[in-house]
Design a protein around this motif. Structure first.
Motif, short mmCIF file in Angstrom:
data_model
loop_
_atom_site.label_atom_id
_atom_site.label_comp_id
_atom_site.label_asym_id
_atom_site.label_seq_id
_atom_site.Cartn_x
_atom_site.Cartn_y
_atom_site.Cartn_z
N ALA A 149 0.82 -1.21 0.00
CA ALA A 149 0.00 0.00 0.00
C ALA A 149 0.85 1.27 0.00
O ALA A 149 0.46 2.29 -0.57
N SER A 150 2.02 1.22 0.61
CA SER A 150 2.84 2.42 0.72
C SER A 150 3.59 2.74 -0.57
O SER A 150 4.02 3.88 -0.76
N VAL A 151 3.77 1.77 -1.46
CA VAL A 151 4.49 2.02 -2.72
C VAL A 151 3.65 1.72 -3.95
O VAL A 151 4.05 2.03 -5.08
N GLY A 152 2.49 1.12 -3.76
CA GLY A 152 1.62 0.82 -4.89
C GLY A 152 0.99 2.07 -5.47
O GLY A 152 0.82 3.08 -4.78
N ASP A 153 0.66 2.00 -6.75
CA ASP A 153 -0.01 3.13 -7.38
C ASP A 153 -1.45 3.26 -6.90
O ASP A 153 -1.98 4.36 -6.78
N VAL A 154 -2.07 2.11 -6.65
CA VAL A 154 -3.41 2.06 -6.06
C VAL A 154 -3.43 0.93 -5.04
O VAL A 154 -2.58 0.03 -5.06
N THR A 155 -4.42 0.97 -4.17
CA THR A 155 -4.59 -0.08 -3.17
C THR A 155 -6.02 -0.57 -3.21
O THR A 155 -6.96 0.24 -3.26
N VAL A 156 -6.19 -1.89 -3.21
CA VAL A 156 -7.53 -2.46 -3.12
C VAL A 156 -7.83 -2.66 -1.63
O VAL A 156 -7.02 -3.21 -0.89
N VAL A 170 -11.16 0.76 -4.60
CA VAL A 170 -9.81 1.14 -5.04
C VAL A 170 -9.49 2.54 -4.53
O VAL A 170 -10.29 3.47 -4.70
N VAL A 171 -8.31 2.68 -3.91
CA VAL A 171 -7.87 3.97 -3.39
C VAL A 171 -6.50 4.30 -3.99
O VAL A 171 -5.52 3.59 -3.73
N PRO A 172 -6.39 5.34 -4.81
CA PRO A 172 -5.08 5.76 -5.34
C PRO A 172 -4.13 6.18 -4.22
O PRO A 172 -4.57 6.64 -3.16
N ARG A 173 -2.84 6.07 -4.48
CA ARG A 173 -1.83 6.27 -3.44
C ARG A 173 -1.87 7.65 -2.80
O ARG A 173 -1.72 7.78 -1.58
N GLU A 174 -2.07 8.70 -3.59
CA GLU A 174 -1.98 10.06 -3.05
C GLU A 174 -3.33 10.62 -2.60
O GLU A 174 -3.47 11.83 -2.40
N THR A 175 -4.32 9.78 -2.40
CA THR A 175 -5.63 10.24 -1.96
C THR A 175 -5.54 10.89 -0.57
O THR A 175 -4.97 10.30 0.35
N PRO A 176 -6.09 12.09 -0.39
CA PRO A 176 -6.10 12.72 0.93
C PRO A 176 -6.81 11.83 1.95
O PRO A 176 -7.85 11.25 1.67
N ASP A 201 -11.69 9.14 6.86
CA ASP A 201 -12.86 9.64 6.12
C ASP A 201 -12.52 9.90 4.65
O ASP A 201 -12.70 11.00 4.12
N VAL A 202 -12.04 8.85 4.00
CA VAL A 202 -11.66 8.95 2.58
C VAL A 202 -12.90 8.77 1.71
O VAL A 202 -13.59 7.75 1.80
N PRO A 203 -13.21 9.74 0.83
CA PRO A 203 -14.36 9.58 -0.07
C PRO A 203 -14.06 8.56 -1.16
O PRO A 203 -12.99 8.58 -1.77
N ILE A 204 -15.02 7.66 -1.38
CA ILE A 204 -14.90 6.62 -2.40
C ILE A 204 -15.97 6.87 -3.47
O ILE A 204 -17.17 6.76 -3.20
N ALA A 205 -15.53 7.21 -4.67
CA ALA A 205 -16.47 7.48 -5.77
C ALA A 205 -17.13 6.18 -6.21
O ALA A 205 -16.58 5.09 -6.03
#
Length: 390
Positions: A149-156, A170-176, A201-205
């Motif tokens: 998760a710390s180096v992946g481009d995205v994380t499932v 799916v959460v991209p690496r640089e998501t706030p 509290d990460v928003p998931i589209a």
């Protein structure tokens, strides 16, 4: 077209490169950003992805060979890639066509690596409806052992929704709000990027929701046999790497024991017999590994036609590989000292890294439960119910 031979040549090149400073990097215990980029440049992340979205479309048998090859010199990076193959393949097992294209096309084009935060032993992450977006969610909670998760481009990410569904998002690496713990400091697998992550509290589209493995039928449940097969091939690769590294030391550095009555360590009958038994067992386990690769590939090709009984038979063959490869890896990576000698314990050689890596990873899920599973199937014909461990 990318062929099996081309992919394996690329994997060997990566493995050889990683082997040049594997011990130094292990001791540095840094995030494997450079190593991840090496995998991307070699084109290894897209090996399994369907050709319809730009991937190589090669079978699982090839991906498992890649994992085994890289594990020969660097167990951490082999784990990183193995988990990526399983995580990204949720695009095939779980996602619909729109989700497959949304996330699969850039994964293939840019050779994205996928991390994960789905550890089922931790309490589930929570997904609550996003009041501002129809079909969106708000993700919160913490997961340990989030490999890549710390180096992946995205994380499932596996989360439990308020209405009781277990969803993969799916959460991209640089998501706030996506916070990496940076707290992986374990005995082995030190560069596997397996620390904790936190979601604030990460928003998931809506288009970031892949679906649920538990409702995707027998085919979707291949996620567990696939990751267990990757484990088995990882152990085989580390074992071969340990034996090959030890053999070079025995040939060039080891001294014969004073009571051996031989002039060279490679003439010692006990050294020869120890190598012989370990190599014979490894060759047998590798043969089972190749059979597992073919069985998993065929099951995957069945797609929606795969039955639960067929899935169960594949899972049992893979469980058998997990048992024999785990036992052999732990034993062989310790036994290398018996055929190299006392001087081989010097830290400058770092033979311990092979044992530390397999000892750490084989505790992922207790192998005794896999042995029980194989025994139960042999005696009763039973298959275990689908979980993220069976």
């Amino acid at each position: 077209m990318t062929t099996r031979d081309q992919v394996l040549d690329a994997a060997r090149d990566v493995a050889n490169h990683l082997g040049l400073d594997a011990l130094e990097r292990d001791r540095a215990n840094a995030e494997p950003a450079t190593e991840a980029e090496l995998l991307r440049k070699a084109g290894l992340p897209a090996v399994l992805l369907p050709t319809s979205i730009g991937g190589a479309g090669l079978p699982w048998s090839v991906a498992l060979e890649v994992v085994r090859e890289i594990a020969r010199t660097d167990g951490s990076i082999a784990q990183l890639l193995a988990y990526h193959y399983v995580n990204a393949h949720n695009l095939v097992w779980v996602a619909d066509d729109a989700g497959r294209r949304r996330w699969g096309v850039p994964t293939a084009e840019q050779q994205w690596l996928w991390g994960d935060a789905v550890n089922p032993v931790d309490p589930d992450l929570r997904l609550r409806p996003d009041p501002a977006v129809d079909g969106g969610w708000i993700l919160s909670g913490t997961k340990n052992f989030a490999t890549g998760a710390s180096v992946g481009d995205v994380t499932v990410v596996g989360g439990l929704s308020d209405d009781g569904r277990d969803l993969l998002v799916v959460v991209p690496r640089e998501t706030p709000g996506f916070v990496k713990g940076g707290d992986w400091d374990n005995l082995g697998q030190r560069l596997s990027a397996s620390g904790s992550v936190r979601f604030e509290d990460v928003p998931i589209a809506p288009d970031a929701v892949l679906g649920s493995a538990s409702t995707s039928g027998a085919s979707g449940s291949l996620v567990t046999p696939a990751i267990q097969a990757a484990f088995g091939h990882f152990y085989l690769g580390v074992t071969r790497g340990a034996l090959e590294t030890a053999a070079e030391y025995t040939r060039t550095t080891s001294r014969p024991w004073l009571l051996s009555d031989v002039q060279d360590a490679v003439e010692d009958p006990y050294v020869l017999a120890t190598y012989g038994r370990l190599v014979a067992r490894l060759r047998a386990a590798e043969a089972l590994g190749r059979s597992v690769g073919e069985s998993l590939s065929q099951a995957h090709e069945r797609g929606a036609d795969l039955t639960w009984a067929e899935r169960g038979e594949v899972a049992e063959e893979i469980a058998a590989l997990k048992v024999v490869s785990s036992d052999l890896a732990v034993e062989a990576t310790s036994a290398v000292y018996e055929v190299t000698g006392a001087r081989a314990t010097s830290n400058r050689y770092g033979f311990d890294r092979f044992w530390r890596n397999v000892r750490t990873h084989t505790l992922h899920d207790p192998v005794q439960y896999k042995a029980r599973e194989v025994g139960n199937h042999f005696l009763t014909g039973a298959h275990p119910e689908f979980t993220l461990y069976t």
